[in-house]
Write an enzyme that holds these catalytic residues in place. Structure first.
Site, PDB file in Angstrom:
ATOM      1  N   TRP A  65       0.584  -1.045   0.018  1.00 29.31           N
ATOM      2  CA  TRP A  65      -0.064  -0.073  -0.134  1.00 29.31           C
ATOM      3  C   TRP A  65       0.817   1.386   0.033  1.00 29.31           C
ATOM      4  CZ3 TRP A  65      -2.976   0.638   5.308  1.00 29.31           C
ATOM      5  CH2 TRP A  65      -2.091   0.387   6.491  1.00 29.31           C
ATOM      6  N   ASN A  66       0.251   2.473  -0.432  1.00 29.56           N
ATOM      7  CA  ASN A  66       0.878   3.656  -0.541  1.00 29.56           C
ATOM      8  C   ASN A  66       0.305   4.715   0.121  1.00 29.56           C
ATOM      9  OD1 ASN A  66       2.808   2.809  -2.699  1.00 29.56           O
ATOM     10  ND2 ASN A  66       1.105   2.509  -3.947  1.00 29.56           N
ATOM     11  N   HIS A  73      -7.524  19.162  -7.318  1.00 30.83           N
ATOM     12  CA  HIS A  73      -7.860  19.533  -8.745  1.00 30.83           C
ATOM     13  C   HIS A  73      -6.535  18.955  -9.724  1.00 30.83           C
ATOM     14  CE1 HIS A  73     -11.324  21.986  -8.169  1.00 30.83           C
ATOM     15  NE2 HIS A  73     -10.873  22.029  -6.954  1.00 30.83           N
ATOM     16  N   HIS A  77     -10.595  15.242 -13.015  1.00 26.30           N
ATOM     17  CA  HIS A  77     -10.891  15.492 -11.662  1.00 26.30           C
ATOM     18  C   HIS A  77     -12.279  16.160 -11.880  1.00 26.30           C
ATOM     19  CE1 HIS A  77      -8.926  19.312 -12.494  1.00 26.30           C
ATOM     20  NE2 HIS A  77      -9.708  19.756 -11.841  1.00 26.30           N
ATOM     21  N   ASP A  79     -15.120  19.324 -10.615  1.00 27.99           N
ATOM     22  CA  ASP A  79     -14.910  20.646 -10.075  1.00 27.99           C
ATOM     23  C   ASP A  79     -16.431  20.716  -9.394  1.00 27.99           C
ATOM     24  OD1 ASP A  79     -12.638  21.145 -10.941  1.00 27.99           O
ATOM     25  OD2 ASP A  79     -13.224  22.756 -12.060  1.00 27.99           O
ATOM     26  N   HIS A  83     -16.072  25.528  -5.518  1.00 23.64           N
ATOM     27  CA  HIS A  83     -14.592  25.699  -5.948  1.00 23.64           C
ATOM     28  C   HIS A  83     -14.753  27.167  -6.323  1.00 23.64           C
ATOM     29  CE1 HIS A  83     -10.779  25.262  -7.998  1.00 23.64           C
ATOM     30  NE2 HIS A  83     -11.375  25.216  -9.245  1.00 23.64           N
ATOM     31  N   HIS A 212     -15.441  28.916 -15.107  1.00 21.84           N
ATOM     32  CA  HIS A 212     -15.666  28.588 -13.478  1.00 21.84           C
ATOM     33  C   HIS A 212     -16.579  29.661 -12.800  1.00 21.84           C
ATOM     34  CE1 HIS A 212     -11.925  26.506 -14.214  1.00 21.84           C
ATOM     35  NE2 HIS A 212     -12.171  25.884 -12.967  1.00 21.84           N
TER      36      HIS A 212
HETATM   37 MN    MN Z   1     -10.714  21.930 -11.082  1.00 22.99          MN
END
Ligand code: MN
Length: 265
Positions: A65-66, A73, A77, A79, A83, A212
């Site tokens: 595992w990590n 973002h 991904h 938004d 945001h 946005h």
């Molecule tokens: Mn974004």
């Protein structure tokens, strides 16, 4: 959807009549990310990194595992409306409170590959969308609108970000188009193949970063750094995109998938 619809879908998934297309990029330390301008400290968003905890060794003989780390973002991904400052006062506007109906929904794919290749600063206009609608029908309420540019086929980070002395250059939106999609078509949000949902030169648009500003202002969502949009039909696919349920998260990397009828390819 009734029981028969689900049974039919299950059969179609098993038979391959409905195919699943992965619209996500691989997260690695090389995944390109947005860097904020100098006045904001060149951005503090962490690139993706992972640190090995154990890998069947003295640190843990039976398990691998990590630890992972990245900004919200990063890579493919989601938004959330929270945001952007224009979306800050909406209800149910963060990754943990968005209605889950947003995460499984129809999508339409608008082809602007030729325009984006001819002009990396191409801005999609309302007329461009209406021309698409004249061929494929009106964008249904409650759909995702995916902006197909083939930008995801740019393999190196420098080609993908396409930065010069003016900043980034990648396709985006005429502000009127964002208002049209949000208000007149009542979409869930838009998805792009570029590092963010806005044009590379969006800081010079009015309003700045119109996708946005206006999309989140309308309590709509976004998806960025999508891939494989060339495998989707213009209409008829179902998009699955669920962000991590981060408390008051502004977004998150996510695995984005599409269900596509085999006869639609
Ligand atoms: Mn974004």
């Amino acid at each position: 959807m009734d029981q028969n619809s689900l049974s039919a879908l299950a059969a179609d998934l098993t038979s391959g009549a409905v195919r699943i297309v992965d619209l996500s990029v691989t997260l690695s330390s090389q995944t390109p990310i947005l860097v904020l301008p100098e006045e904001f400290g060149w951005g503090k968003s962490w690139p993706f990194s992972k640190e090995e905890i154990s890998r069947y060794d003295e640190r843990g003989p039976a398990w691998y595992w990590n630890n992972i780390c990245c900004g919200e973002h990063t890579g493919t991904h989601f938004d959330a409306p929270i945001h952007w400052v224009t979306g800050k006062d909406h209800q149910h506007h963060a990754t943990d409170t968005l209605p889950v109906e947003n995460f499984v929904a129809p999508c339409v794919v608008i082809d602007a590959v030729a325009e984006s290749q001819a002009d990396p600063d191409f801005l999609m206009t309302v007329d461009f969308v209406k021309q698409w609608e004249s061929e494929h029908g009106e964008i249904p309420r409650g759909a995702w609108v995916l902006y197909h540019t083939d930008w995801s086929k740019r393999e190196s980070a420098s080609d993908f970000l396409n930065r010069d002395s003016d900043g980034l250059h990648n396709p985006g939106w005429d502000p009127a188009t964002v208002i049209f999609l949000a208000e007149e078509r009542q979409i869930i949000g838009v998805g792009t193949e570029t590092v963010g949902t806005d044009a590379g030169q969006a800081s010079a648009q009015e309003p700045q970063f119109p996708c946005h500003n206006l999309m989140h202002g309308a309590n709509k969502c976004g998806l960025a750094s999508l891939a494989n949009l060339d495998q989707l039909p213009p209409t008829g696919a179902i998009l699955i995109a669920a962000p991590l349920k981060i408390e008051e998260g502004s977004g998150s990397p996510c695995r984005v998938l599409a269900l596509v009828g085999a006869s639609d390819q």
